[in-house]
Design an enzyme around this catalytic site. Structure first.
Site, PDB file in Angstrom:
ATOM      1  N   ASN A  62     -10.866  -2.535  -5.581  1.00 36.58           N
ATOM      2  CA  ASN A  62     -10.156  -1.131  -6.160  1.00 36.58           C
ATOM      3  C   ASN A  62     -11.006  -1.052  -7.640  1.00 36.58           C
ATOM      4  OD1 ASN A  62      -6.601  -2.723  -5.048  1.00 36.58           O
ATOM      5  ND2 ASN A  62      -8.251  -1.058  -4.483  1.00 36.58           N
ATOM      6  N   TRP A  63     -12.039  -2.051  -7.679  1.00 34.85           N
ATOM      7  CA  TRP A  63     -12.919  -1.414  -9.065  1.00 34.85           C
ATOM      8  C   TRP A  63     -13.204  -0.084  -8.361  1.00 34.85           C
ATOM      9  CZ3 TRP A  63     -11.459  -4.483 -13.023  1.00 34.85           C
ATOM     10  CH2 TRP A  63     -11.369  -5.444 -12.707  1.00 34.85           C
ATOM     11  N   ARG A  91     -12.215   2.032  -8.059  1.00 35.14           N
ATOM     12  CA  ARG A  91     -11.564   4.087  -8.710  1.00 35.14           C
ATOM     13  C   ARG A  91     -11.157   4.165  -9.961  1.00 35.14           C
ATOM     14  NH1 ARG A  91      -5.452   2.389  -5.486  1.00 35.14           N
ATOM     15  NH2 ARG A  91      -6.102   1.919  -3.547  1.00 35.14           N
ATOM     16  N   ASP A 111       0.776  -1.084  -0.088  1.00 35.00           N
ATOM     17  CA  ASP A 111       0.335  -0.267  -0.214  1.00 35.00           C
ATOM     18  C   ASP A 111       1.009   1.061  -0.009  1.00 35.00           C
ATOM     19  OD1 ASP A 111      -1.997   1.772   0.005  1.00 35.00           O
ATOM     20  OD2 ASP A 111      -2.792   0.687   1.954  1.00 35.00           O
ATOM     21  N   HIS A 161       2.068   2.612  -8.919  1.00 34.36           N
ATOM     22  CA  HIS A 161       1.780   1.425  -9.286  1.00 34.36           C
ATOM     23  C   HIS A 161       3.339   1.504 -10.336  1.00 34.36           C
ATOM     24  CE1 HIS A 161      -2.028   1.965  -7.726  1.00 34.36           C
ATOM     25  NE2 HIS A 161      -2.060   2.670  -8.418  1.00 34.36           N
ATOM     26  N   ARG A 164      -0.887   9.139 -10.690  1.00 35.42           N
ATOM     27  CA  ARG A 164      -0.669   7.876  -9.454  1.00 35.42           C
ATOM     28  C   ARG A 164      -0.320   6.597  -9.866  1.00 35.42           C
ATOM     29  NH1 ARG A 164      -3.886   7.988  -4.661  1.00 35.42           N
ATOM     30  NH2 ARG A 164      -4.284   6.091  -5.168  1.00 35.42           N
ATOM     31  N   ARG A 181       1.933  -4.661   6.219  1.00 31.44           N
ATOM     32  CA  ARG A 181       1.444  -3.712   5.190  1.00 31.44           C
ATOM     33  C   ARG A 181       2.333  -2.563   5.232  1.00 31.44           C
ATOM     34  NH1 ARG A 181      -4.663  -2.601   4.723  1.00 31.44           N
ATOM     35  NH2 ARG A 181      -4.197  -0.722   2.568  1.00 31.44           N
ATOM     36  N   ARG A 206      -5.439  -1.640   9.038  1.00 30.81           N
ATOM     37  CA  ARG A 206      -6.286  -2.332   8.627  1.00 30.81           C
ATOM     38  C   ARG A 206      -6.137  -3.571   7.809  1.00 30.81           C
ATOM     39  NH1 ARG A 206      -7.654   2.468   7.219  1.00 30.81           N
ATOM     40  NH2 ARG A 206      -7.914   3.045   4.902  1.00 30.81           N
ATOM     41  N   ARG A 228      -0.142   7.629  -2.390  1.00 29.75           N
ATOM     42  CA  ARG A 228       0.685   8.764  -1.852  1.00 29.75           C
ATOM     43  C   ARG A 228       2.498   9.156  -2.056  1.00 29.75           C
ATOM     44  NH1 ARG A 228      -1.626   6.193   4.017  1.00 29.75           N
ATOM     45  NH2 ARG A 228      -2.013   4.103   2.003  1.00 29.75           N
ATOM     46  N   TRP A 229       2.792   7.769  -2.591  1.00 26.26           N
ATOM     47  CA  TRP A 229       4.223   8.422  -3.145  1.00 26.26           C
ATOM     48  C   TRP A 229       4.177   8.963  -4.187  1.00 26.26           C
ATOM     49  CZ3 TRP A 229       7.105   6.920  -7.552  1.00 26.26           C
ATOM     50  CH2 TRP A 229       8.200   7.268  -7.265  1.00 26.26           C
TER      51      TRP A 229
HETATM   52  C1  IPE Z   1      -5.166  -2.823  -0.141  1.00 28.75           C
HETATM   53  O1  IPE Z   1      -4.869  -1.263  -0.519  1.00 28.75           O
HETATM   54  C2  IPE Z   1      -5.694  -3.099  -1.227  1.00 28.75           C
HETATM   55  C3  IPE Z   1      -4.272  -3.617  -2.361  1.00 28.75           C
HETATM   56  C4  IPE Z   1      -2.512  -3.486  -1.354  1.00 28.75           C
HETATM   57  C5  IPE Z   1      -4.173  -4.406  -3.370  1.00 28.75           C
HETATM   58  P1  IPE Z   1      -6.671  -0.521  -0.205  1.00 28.75           P
HETATM   59  O2  IPE Z   1      -5.373   0.619  -0.507  1.00 28.75           O
HETATM   60  O3  IPE Z   1      -7.168  -0.492  -0.943  1.00 28.75           O
HETATM   61  O4  IPE Z   1      -7.239  -0.340   1.091  1.00 28.75           O
HETATM   62  P2  IPE Z   1      -7.589   0.745   1.449  1.00 28.75           P
HETATM   63  O5  IPE Z   1      -8.989   1.350   1.313  1.00 28.75           O
HETATM   64  O6  IPE Z   1      -7.026   1.993   2.091  1.00 28.75           O
HETATM   65  O7  IPE Z   1      -8.233  -0.041   2.617  1.00 28.75           O
HETATM   66  C1  IPE Z   2      -1.767   0.096  -3.391  1.00 23.93           C
HETATM   67  O1  IPE Z   2      -1.494   1.693  -3.651  1.00 23.93           O
HETATM   68  C2  IPE Z   2      -1.480  -0.255  -4.672  1.00 23.93           C
HETATM   69  C3  IPE Z   2      -2.939  -0.569  -4.713  1.00 23.93           C
HETATM   70  C4  IPE Z   2      -4.432  -0.723  -4.074  1.00 23.93           C
HETATM   71  C5  IPE Z   2      -3.649  -1.212  -6.746  1.00 23.93           C
HETATM   72  P1  IPE Z   2      -2.397   2.687  -3.744  1.00 23.93           P
HETATM   73  O2  IPE Z   2      -2.737   2.896  -4.765  1.00 23.93           O
HETATM   74  O3  IPE Z   2      -3.689   2.499  -2.592  1.00 23.93           O
HETATM   75  O4  IPE Z   2      -2.246   4.232  -2.604  1.00 23.93           O
HETATM   76  P2  IPE Z   2      -2.921   5.004  -2.288  1.00 23.93           P
HETATM   77  O5  IPE Z   2      -3.039   4.118  -0.547  1.00 23.93           O
HETATM   78  O6  IPE Z   2      -3.508   5.332  -2.363  1.00 23.93           O
HETATM   79  O7  IPE Z   2      -1.061   6.284  -1.330  1.00 23.93           O
HETATM   80 MG    MG Z   3      -3.508   2.185  -0.445  1.00 22.56          MG
END
Ligand code: IPE
Ligand code: IPE
Ligand code: MG
Length: 232
Positions: free
Chosen positions: A57-58, A60, A9, A26, A22, A178, A184, A13-14
């Site tokens: 994540n769908w 997004r 995760d 990734h 974003r 995590r 969480r 933000r990175w």
């Molecule tokens: C969990 O991260 C899923 C993955 C790392 C693929 P999310 O960024 O989707 O989780 P929440 O929304 O902060 O709980």
């Molecule tokens: C985790 O990074 C990767 C996926 C959930 C696909 P995030 O995209 O959730 O990154 P943050 O949490 O928004 O920084």
């Molecule tokens: Mg995240």
């Protein structure tokens, strides 16, 4: 440790902190995955499961979802041969039927080509722990019609049910990491992590390096895993 699982995760933000799209986060996350895989192998770990895309994540934006799907596709195209050469067995857990036919075919081809690998990389894609359990319940009903009516010892019932999960031959994760400071589980490996240790770090996933890996390992080594028993 046999099996490490990681909730990768903080990619978004990175990137945002660098005023980058974003998707660049990734991409940097994919490089962190390669580093983590090498660290695991050097540490003698045999299984690495990574959470790459959740059933949630769908939600997004279309842009981010398709960017992630394309990234996966190009990861497979670019790294496929290296995985074969390095003896990495590639596997996917989750609702793979939700992915495009093209990506499903690329995944199946890589799974097939890497079957002989002695280190296993499991990528959780369109994965949700609840979804996996619900699908396991459906499989269980098919495999053992009438089970439950008979007198099956609870441990044996659990073993039969565990056999219906997505990667039933893989040992449960010893440690779940995590990154990014979120405390969480976000629907990751709900069944398999019943007795896993957890390690949370504020480091964002693209910054996760050997030093961070070593910190997690050293924290894990200091834990006493009692599994409900009393050993002292
Ligand atoms: C969990 O991260 C899923 C993955 C790392 C693929 P999310 O960024 O989707 O989780 P929440 O929304 O902060 O709980
Ligand atoms: C985790 O990074 C990767 C996926 C959930 C696909 P995030 O995209 O959730 O990154 P943050 O949490 O928004 O920084
Ligand atoms: Mg995240």
């Amino acid at each position: 440790m046999e099996h490490l699982a990681v909730i990768m995760d903080g990619n978004g933000r990175w990137a945002e902190r660098r005023h980058l799209p974003r998707l660049m986060g990734h991409r940097a996350g994919a490089e962190a995955l390669d580093r983590c895989m090498h660290a695991c192998r050097a540490a003698g770990i045999r299984y690495l499961t990574v959470y790459a895309f959740s059933t949630e994540n769908w939600r997004r934006s279309d842009e981010e979802v398709s960017g992630l799907m394309n990234l996966l596709s190009s990861y497979i195209a670019a790294k496929g041969k290296t995985l074969v050469d390095e003896g990495v067995r590639f596997r996917v857990i989750g609702r793979r039927g939700d992915l495009s036919k093209k990506l499903q075919n690329e995944i199946a081809a890589l799974e097939e080509k890497t079957q002989g690998g002695d280190f296993t990389l499991i990528v959780a894609l369109s994965y949700g722990g609840r979804d996996e359990i619900v699908r396991a319940a459906l499989k269980f009903r098919e495999k053992f019609p009438g089970a439950g009516a008979e007198d099956i010892p609870p441990r044996e019932l659990e073993r039969m049910f565990a056999g219906c999960m997505d990667a039933p031959d893989v040992p449960d994760p010893d440690l779940v990491i995590r990154t990014s400071g979120e405390l969480r589980v976000s629907n990751f490996l709900l069944w398999e992590s019943a007795y896993s240790e957890y390690y949370f770090t504020p480091t964002l996933w693209p910054d996760f390096d050997q030093a961070e890996f070593d910190k997690a390992m050293s924290s894990y080594r200091g834990r006493e895993r009692r599994m409900g028993g009393r050993f002292k």
